[in-house]
Design a protein around this motif. Structure first.
Motif, short mmCIF file in Angstrom:
data_model
loop_
_atom_site.label_atom_id
_atom_site.label_comp_id
_atom_site.label_asym_id
_atom_site.label_seq_id
_atom_site.Cartn_x
_atom_site.Cartn_y
_atom_site.Cartn_z
N UNK A 65 50.66 44.30 17.49
CA UNK A 65 50.11 43.71 18.71
C UNK A 65 49.17 42.59 18.29
N UNK A 66 49.50 41.37 18.70
CA UNK A 66 48.69 40.23 18.25
C UNK A 66 48.29 39.31 19.40
N UNK A 67 48.44 39.79 20.63
CA UNK A 67 48.01 38.98 21.77
C UNK A 67 46.52 39.22 22.05
N UNK A 68 45.90 38.27 22.73
CA UNK A 68 44.48 38.38 23.07
C UNK A 68 44.28 39.50 24.10
N UNK A 69 43.29 40.32 23.86
CA UNK A 69 42.98 41.43 24.77
C UNK A 69 42.38 40.89 26.05
N UNK A 70 42.89 41.37 27.17
CA UNK A 70 42.39 41.01 28.49
C UNK A 70 42.12 42.29 29.26
N UNK A 71 41.10 42.29 30.08
CA UNK A 71 40.80 43.47 30.89
C UNK A 71 41.69 43.54 32.14
N UNK A 72 42.25 42.41 32.54
CA UNK A 72 43.21 42.37 33.65
C UNK A 72 44.55 41.96 33.06
N UNK A 73 45.59 42.73 33.37
CA UNK A 73 46.92 42.47 32.83
C UNK A 73 47.95 42.42 33.96
N UNK A 74 49.10 41.82 33.65
CA UNK A 74 50.21 41.74 34.59
C UNK A 74 51.41 42.45 33.95
N UNK A 75 51.62 43.74 34.26
CA UNK A 75 52.82 44.39 33.71
C UNK A 75 54.06 43.58 34.07
N UNK A 76 55.00 43.38 33.14
CA UNK A 76 56.11 42.46 33.35
C UNK A 76 57.04 42.81 34.50
N UNK A 80 53.97 39.92 39.03
CA UNK A 80 52.72 39.17 39.00
C UNK A 80 51.48 39.94 39.41
N UNK A 81 51.61 41.18 39.85
CA UNK A 81 50.44 41.97 40.24
C UNK A 81 49.53 42.18 39.03
N UNK A 82 48.22 41.99 39.23
CA UNK A 82 47.25 42.21 38.17
C UNK A 82 46.55 43.55 38.38
N UNK A 83 46.39 44.26 37.27
CA UNK A 83 45.66 45.53 37.29
C UNK A 83 44.79 45.60 36.05
N UNK A 84 43.83 46.49 36.05
CA UNK A 84 42.99 46.69 34.88
C UNK A 84 43.81 47.26 33.73
N UNK A 85 43.50 46.85 32.51
CA UNK A 85 44.25 47.32 31.34
C UNK A 85 44.27 48.84 31.26
N UNK A 86 43.20 49.50 31.71
CA UNK A 86 43.14 50.96 31.64
C UNK A 86 43.95 51.62 32.76
N UNK A 87 44.43 50.82 33.71
CA UNK A 87 45.33 51.31 34.77
C UNK A 87 46.77 50.91 34.46
N UNK A 88 47.02 50.56 33.20
CA UNK A 88 48.35 50.11 32.79
C UNK A 88 48.77 50.81 31.50
N UNK A 89 50.00 50.60 31.13
CA UNK A 89 50.50 51.09 29.85
C UNK A 89 50.65 49.95 28.85
N UNK A 90 49.96 48.85 29.08
CA UNK A 90 50.05 47.69 28.21
C UNK A 90 49.71 48.06 26.77
#
Length: 166
Positions: A65-76, A80-90
Motif C-alpha cells: 500500500x503506497x497511496x497517501x492516507x486520507x480520513x475520507x475515502x471513496x470505495x470504488x 463517488x460516495x465519501x465515507x470515513x476510512x474507519x467506516x470502509x474496508x479500504x
C-alpha cells in the motif's frame, strides 16, 4: 489523551497467492490457484489443533500500500460516495493492517492451504486466529451506510468479492 506507545510487530510467516499485480477486494472462497500461508519454523507449534476449525482470521501487513492516507475515502463501487476510512474496508489506512476470513483446506507441517485470499503474493503474515461460530457470527450485524446506497444487489456483489459484469 493517552501517551503514545511505540508498536512493533513480528512477521510470523508469509502468504503465497497467485496475485502479482492485481488482487480481489475481498477473499473469494471459490477462487482458483494455490493459496498458502507459510509459518516461520519457530511458530509451527502454534498450529497445533488449528486444523479442527473450518475458518481462520488471517491478519497481515499490506506492505504494498503506497497511496497517501486520507480520513475520507471513496470505495470504488460506491459511485463517488465519501465515507470515513474507519467506516470502509479500504487498504489505505493509518496502519496498513489487513484482515481476511478464509477456509482451511489443509495443514501440512508449516503450510496452511486456504480458500482464496485477497492479498498479493509475498504478503507478510502477522497473526492467525480461529473463527469460532457463535463467538464471531453476530446475528444483528448490518450494512451500515451501505444499505442507503442505490442498487444494493449490485453492491452486494462487490462487497462479497464476486466477479461480475458492471
Amino acid at each position: 489523551m493517552q501517551e503514545k506507545v511505540n508498536c512493533q510487530f513480528e512477521q510470523i510467516g508469509i502468504i503465497k497467492t497467485p496475485y502479482q499485480d492485481n488482487a480481489p477486494y475481498q477473499p473469494i472462497d471459490t477462487d482458483e490457484g494455490e493459496f498458502c500461508i507459510m509459518i516461520n519454523p519457530q511458530y509451527v507449534d502454534g498450529l497445533n489443533e488449528l486444523k479442527k476449525f473450518h475458518y481462520i482470521y488471517v491478519i497481515y501487513y499490506a506492505h504494498l500500500t503506497n497511496r497517501k492516507i486520507k480520513m475520507m475515502v471513496q470505495p470504488p463501487w460506491t459511485g463517488g460516495k465519501k465515507v470515513g476510512v474507519f467506516a470502509s474496508r479500504s487498504p489505505v489506512r493509518p496502519n496498513s493492517i489487513g484482515l481476511s476470513i478464509v477456509r482451511i483446506k489443509n495443514i501440512i507441517k508449516n503450510k496452511i492451504y486456504t480458500s482464496g485470499l485477497d492479498v498479493f503474493d509475498g504478503t507478510p503474515l502477522l497473526d492467525i486466529k480461529p473463527y469460532i461460530k457463535d463467538l464471531d457470527n453476530k446475528s444483528d450485524a448490518n450494512y451500515g451506510w451501505i444499505k442507503e446506497m442505490d442498487d444494493m444487489e449490485h453492491l452486494s456483489l462487490h462487497i462479497k468479492g464476486i466477479p461480475h459484469d458492471y
